[in-house]
Design an enzyme around this catalytic site. Structure first.
Site, PDB file in Angstrom:
ATOM      1  N   HIS A 160       0.844  -1.201   0.000  1.00 53.57           N
ATOM      2  CA  HIS A 160       0.000   0.000   0.000  1.00 53.57           C
ATOM      3  C   HIS A 160       0.873   1.243   0.000  1.00 53.57           C
ATOM      4  O   HIS A 160       1.940   1.269   0.621  1.00 53.57           O
ATOM      5  CB  HIS A 160      -0.965   0.021   1.190  1.00 53.57           C
ATOM      6  CG  HIS A 160      -0.313  -0.277   2.501  1.00 53.57           C
ATOM      7  ND1 HIS A 160       0.032  -1.562   2.888  1.00 53.57           N
ATOM      8  CD2 HIS A 160       0.088   0.536   3.512  1.00 53.57           C
ATOM      9  CE1 HIS A 160       0.599  -1.518   4.082  1.00 53.57           C
ATOM     10  NE2 HIS A 160       0.654  -0.257   4.478  1.00 53.57           N
TER      11      HIS A 160
ATOM     12  N   HIS B  84       0.914   5.054   1.169  1.00 53.20           N
ATOM     13  CA  HIS B  84       0.237   6.046   2.020  1.00 53.20           C
ATOM     14  C   HIS B  84       0.278   7.401   1.327  1.00 53.20           C
ATOM     15  O   HIS B  84       1.349   7.828   0.863  1.00 53.20           O
ATOM     16  CB  HIS B  84       0.975   6.220   3.351  1.00 53.20           C
ATOM     17  CG  HIS B  84       0.950   5.041   4.270  1.00 53.20           C
ATOM     18  ND1 HIS B  84       0.140   4.977   5.374  1.00 53.20           N
ATOM     19  CD2 HIS B  84       1.657   3.877   4.265  1.00 53.20           C
ATOM     20  CE1 HIS B  84       0.348   3.835   6.025  1.00 53.20           C
ATOM     21  NE2 HIS B  84       1.270   3.146   5.370  1.00 53.20           N
TER      22      HIS B  84
HETATM   23  P1  AMP Z   1       1.790  -0.055   7.443  1.00 56.15           P
HETATM   24  O1  AMP Z   1       1.573  -1.509   7.052  1.00 56.15           O
HETATM   25  O2  AMP Z   1       2.613   0.077   8.677  1.00 56.15           O
HETATM   26  O3  AMP Z   1       2.297   0.780   6.314  1.00 56.15           O
HETATM   27  O4  AMP Z   1       0.385   0.573   7.811  1.00 56.15           O
HETATM   28  C1  AMP Z   1      -0.831  -0.094   7.726  1.00 56.15           C
HETATM   29  C2  AMP Z   1      -1.891   0.965   7.750  1.00 56.15           C
HETATM   30  O5  AMP Z   1      -3.134   0.340   7.498  1.00 56.15           O
HETATM   31  C3  AMP Z   1      -2.020   1.700   9.108  1.00 56.15           C
HETATM   32  O6  AMP Z   1      -1.890   3.092   8.882  1.00 56.15           O
HETATM   33  C4  AMP Z   1      -3.427   1.311   9.578  1.00 56.15           C
HETATM   34  O7  AMP Z   1      -4.066   2.359  10.254  1.00 56.15           O
HETATM   35  C5  AMP Z   1      -4.125   0.978   8.265  1.00 56.15           C
HETATM   36  N1  AMP Z   1      -5.241   0.050   8.378  1.00 56.15           N
HETATM   37  C6  AMP Z   1      -5.276  -1.143   9.028  1.00 56.15           C
HETATM   38  N2  AMP Z   1      -6.490  -1.725   8.890  1.00 56.15           N
HETATM   39  C7  AMP Z   1      -7.237  -0.887   8.131  1.00 56.15           C
HETATM   40  C8  AMP Z   1      -8.576  -0.922   7.639  1.00 56.15           C
HETATM   41  N3  AMP Z   1      -9.393  -1.943   7.914  1.00 56.15           N
HETATM   42  N4  AMP Z   1      -9.022   0.121   6.897  1.00 56.15           N
HETATM   43  C9  AMP Z   1      -8.213   1.158   6.636  1.00 56.15           C
HETATM   44  N5  AMP Z   1      -6.936   1.250   7.057  1.00 56.15           N
HETATM   45  C10 AMP Z   1      -6.445   0.249   7.805  1.00 56.15           C
END
Ligand code: AMP
Ligand code: ZN
Length: 132
Positions: free
Chosen positions: A97, A99
């Site tokens: 993903h 950001h």
């Molecule tokens: P990272 O893998 O550390 O880059 O970040 C994962 C991101 O996914 C975090 O910012 C979480 O807040 C976000 N996240 C986790 N579950 C969900 C969800 N169900 N919907 C939207 N965002 C999510």
């Protein structure tokens, strides 16, 4: 992929605050935003990380991020952005993903930490993005 939370979002098994979708990718608001309008762009197919993601999909996601940033700029009146990709121990969700974090000229990051506690409802931000 079974048991992947982001694949479940793509399949509609769990809800998301979607702001964009096409054949290859979708974008939705981060459930725990660092700034107002913090959005994640993901490929619809499961690729674990930046190393697995095919180049053409990465390029597509970056193009989508530029369009999305224009859209967010108009709707949320932000003044800049931070694009971020986590990997390895920094990557919590193992489905690639990107950001997209809108930034606001007069608000420092620490204010957003306070703001996060005060953020009553990210649905409100979603409404602005979808309806403006
Ligand atoms: P990272 O893998 O550390 O880059 O970040 C994962 C991101 O996914 C975090 O910012 C979480 O807040 C976000 N996240 C986790 N579950 C969900 C969800 N169900 N919907 C939207 N965002 C999510
Ligand atoms: Zn997945």
């Amino acid at each position: 992929m079974k048991d992947c939370i982001f694949c479940k979002i793509v399949n509609g098994e769990i809800p998301s605050m979607k702001v964009y979708e096409d054949d290859l990718c979708m974008a939705y608001l981060d459930i725990n935003p660092d700034t107002d309008g913090h959005t994640l762009i993901i490929p619809k197919e499961h690729y674990e990380d930046i190393y697995e993601l095919p180049k053409d999909v990465l390029e597509h996601i970056f193009n989508v991020s530029k369009n999305l940033m224009n859209d967010l700029k108009n709707k949320l009146k932000c003044s800049g952005y931070t694009l971020m990709i986590n990997y390895g121990s920094s990557q919590e969700v193992k489905h690639f993903h990107l950001h997209v974090k809108p930034q606001y000229k007069d608000k420092k990051f620490v204010e957003f930490i306070k703001h996060k506690e005060l953020l009553k409802d990210i649905n409100e931000v979603h409404k602005i993005i979808k309806e403006a």
